[in-house]
Design a protein around this motif. Structure first.
Motif, short mmCIF file in Angstrom:
data_model
loop_
_atom_site.label_atom_id
_atom_site.label_comp_id
_atom_site.label_asym_id
_atom_site.label_seq_id
_atom_site.Cartn_x
_atom_site.Cartn_y
_atom_site.Cartn_z
N UNK A 192 -14.58 -15.51 -3.44
CA UNK A 192 -14.75 -16.84 -4.04
C UNK A 192 -13.46 -17.33 -4.67
N UNK A 193 -12.72 -16.41 -5.27
CA UNK A 193 -11.47 -16.78 -5.95
C UNK A 193 -10.43 -17.32 -4.99
N UNK A 194 -10.29 -16.69 -3.82
CA UNK A 194 -9.20 -17.09 -2.92
C UNK A 194 -9.67 -17.92 -1.74
N UNK A 195 -10.95 -18.29 -1.73
CA UNK A 195 -11.44 -19.18 -0.69
C UNK A 195 -11.74 -18.53 0.64
N UNK A 196 -12.11 -17.25 0.63
CA UNK A 196 -12.53 -16.60 1.87
C UNK A 196 -13.86 -17.22 2.31
N UNK A 197 -14.01 -17.60 3.58
CA UNK A 197 -15.18 -18.36 4.02
C UNK A 197 -16.45 -17.51 4.16
N UNK A 198 -17.05 -17.17 3.04
CA UNK A 198 -18.25 -16.33 3.03
C UNK A 198 -19.39 -16.94 3.83
N UNK A 199 -19.46 -18.26 3.86
CA UNK A 199 -20.56 -18.95 4.55
C UNK A 199 -20.54 -18.73 6.05
N UNK A 200 -19.41 -18.28 6.58
CA UNK A 200 -19.28 -18.05 8.02
C UNK A 200 -19.49 -16.59 8.40
N UNK A 234 -32.89 -6.43 4.41
CA UNK A 234 -33.44 -5.10 4.12
C UNK A 234 -32.57 -3.94 4.60
N UNK A 235 -31.76 -4.15 5.64
CA UNK A 235 -30.90 -3.06 6.12
C UNK A 235 -29.85 -2.73 5.07
N UNK A 236 -29.20 -1.57 5.21
CA UNK A 236 -28.27 -1.17 4.15
C UNK A 236 -27.12 -2.15 4.00
N UNK A 237 -26.69 -2.77 5.09
CA UNK A 237 -25.59 -3.74 5.00
C UNK A 237 -26.03 -4.99 4.23
N UNK A 238 -27.23 -5.49 4.52
CA UNK A 238 -27.75 -6.64 3.77
C UNK A 238 -27.96 -6.29 2.31
N UNK A 239 -28.48 -5.10 2.03
CA UNK A 239 -28.73 -4.70 0.65
C UNK A 239 -27.43 -4.62 -0.15
N UNK A 240 -26.41 -4.04 0.45
CA UNK A 240 -25.11 -3.96 -0.23
C UNK A 240 -24.56 -5.35 -0.49
N UNK A 241 -24.68 -6.23 0.49
CA UNK A 241 -24.17 -7.59 0.35
C UNK A 241 -24.92 -8.34 -0.75
N UNK A 242 -26.25 -8.32 -0.69
CA UNK A 242 -27.05 -9.04 -1.68
C UNK A 242 -26.83 -8.49 -3.08
N UNK A 266 -24.67 -9.04 -8.58
CA UNK A 266 -23.85 -8.53 -9.68
C UNK A 266 -22.68 -9.46 -9.99
N UNK A 267 -22.24 -10.23 -8.98
CA UNK A 267 -21.14 -11.18 -9.20
C UNK A 267 -21.67 -12.49 -9.78
N UNK A 268 -22.99 -12.62 -9.89
CA UNK A 268 -23.57 -13.85 -10.43
C UNK A 268 -23.40 -15.03 -9.51
N UNK A 269 -23.44 -14.77 -8.20
CA UNK A 269 -23.21 -15.82 -7.21
C UNK A 269 -24.36 -15.84 -6.21
N UNK A 270 -24.50 -16.96 -5.50
CA UNK A 270 -25.54 -17.10 -4.49
C UNK A 270 -24.93 -16.90 -3.11
N UNK A 271 -25.57 -16.07 -2.31
CA UNK A 271 -25.12 -15.84 -0.94
C UNK A 271 -25.40 -17.08 -0.11
#
Length: 222
Positions: free
Chosen positions: A176-184, A198-206, A211-216
């Motif tokens: 978020x700080x440097x403008x990496x395009x998370x939405x893509x 539900x998969x481990x990758x989604x769980x880690x991401x969510x 914890x960052x106080x941000x919305x995916x």
């Protein structure tokens, strides 16, 4: 002459942050993506191309690595195995693709040598991850030594891992700080339309976003 870097890009948020860092640091980026008949191959390829477009990366190499699926032994390529959705554990999950990063880095080294790239960026995360053995700082250190021993004497490259000691929350915050395009970006191991959550990758991401106080910004199955 501009400095060059090969950036291994899956289409996920970690490798996308690495690509954003490389671009911001003035590297001429050679984006490297692999198709290996994984469950979400088409969606990852779409993410890769959209992210490169967004970051202005012109040099792209999309390689067929379907031999990884032929080797098997993981739920990303073997449809007879289920992607675990029971939460993270201390064991290496079956989503671990045997030596995948070792294979990708070896190919990236060949691309780097051919193009005279002084750096290889890869978004491995050791501190807050699924526990894959080829995502550790020590592994990267040793394979970097092997690459520089096994290439021409006039060539040297450094594997750069900006995220290896970061938590997922720190990765989200830095993105978020440097403008990496998370939405893509795309992280789900299971689905290509809406992320399973539900998969481990989604769980880690969510968990990182929470914890960052941000919305995916990507869509999940409700």
């Amino acid at each position: 002459m501009s400095k060059k870097a090969v950036v291994i890009m899956s289409g996920g948020m970690d490798s996308t942050l690495c690509a954003t860092i490389a671009v911001n640091e003035g590297y001429e980026v050679i984006a490297l993506h692999f198709d290996y008949d994984q469950r979400t191959m088409k969606r990852e390829k779409r993410a890769f191309n959209e992210i490169c477009d967004k970051l202005g990366i012109q040099k792209r190499l999309n390689l067929n690595a379907n031999f990884i699926a032929d080797i098997g032994g993981n739920s990303l390529t073997d449809k007879s195995l289920s992607v675990p959705k029971t939460g993270l554990s201390d064991d290496v999950p079956n989503t671990y693709v045997p030596f995948r990063n070792g294979i990708f880095i070896s190919i990236a080294a060949a691309v780097a040598e051919k193009n005279g790239a002084e750096a290889i960026f890869i978004g491995v995360v050791e501190e807050d991850s699924s526990g894959y053995p080829d995502c550790t700082h020590e592994f990267i250190k040793q394979i970097n030594l092997a690459i520089n021993h096994g290439t021409a004497p006039s060539f040297k490259t450094k594997i750069i891992t900006p995220l290896v000691n970061l938590s997922k929350a720190q990765i989200v915050a830095k993105s978020l700080e440097i403008g990496s395009p998370l939405e893509l970006t795309w992280s789900c191991y299971e689905n290509e339309n809406e992320a399973c959550g539900l998969c481990d990758s989604c769980r880690l991401r969510l968990n990182g976003f929470e914890k960052a106080g941000a919305k995916d910004p990507i869509k999940y199955i409700s």
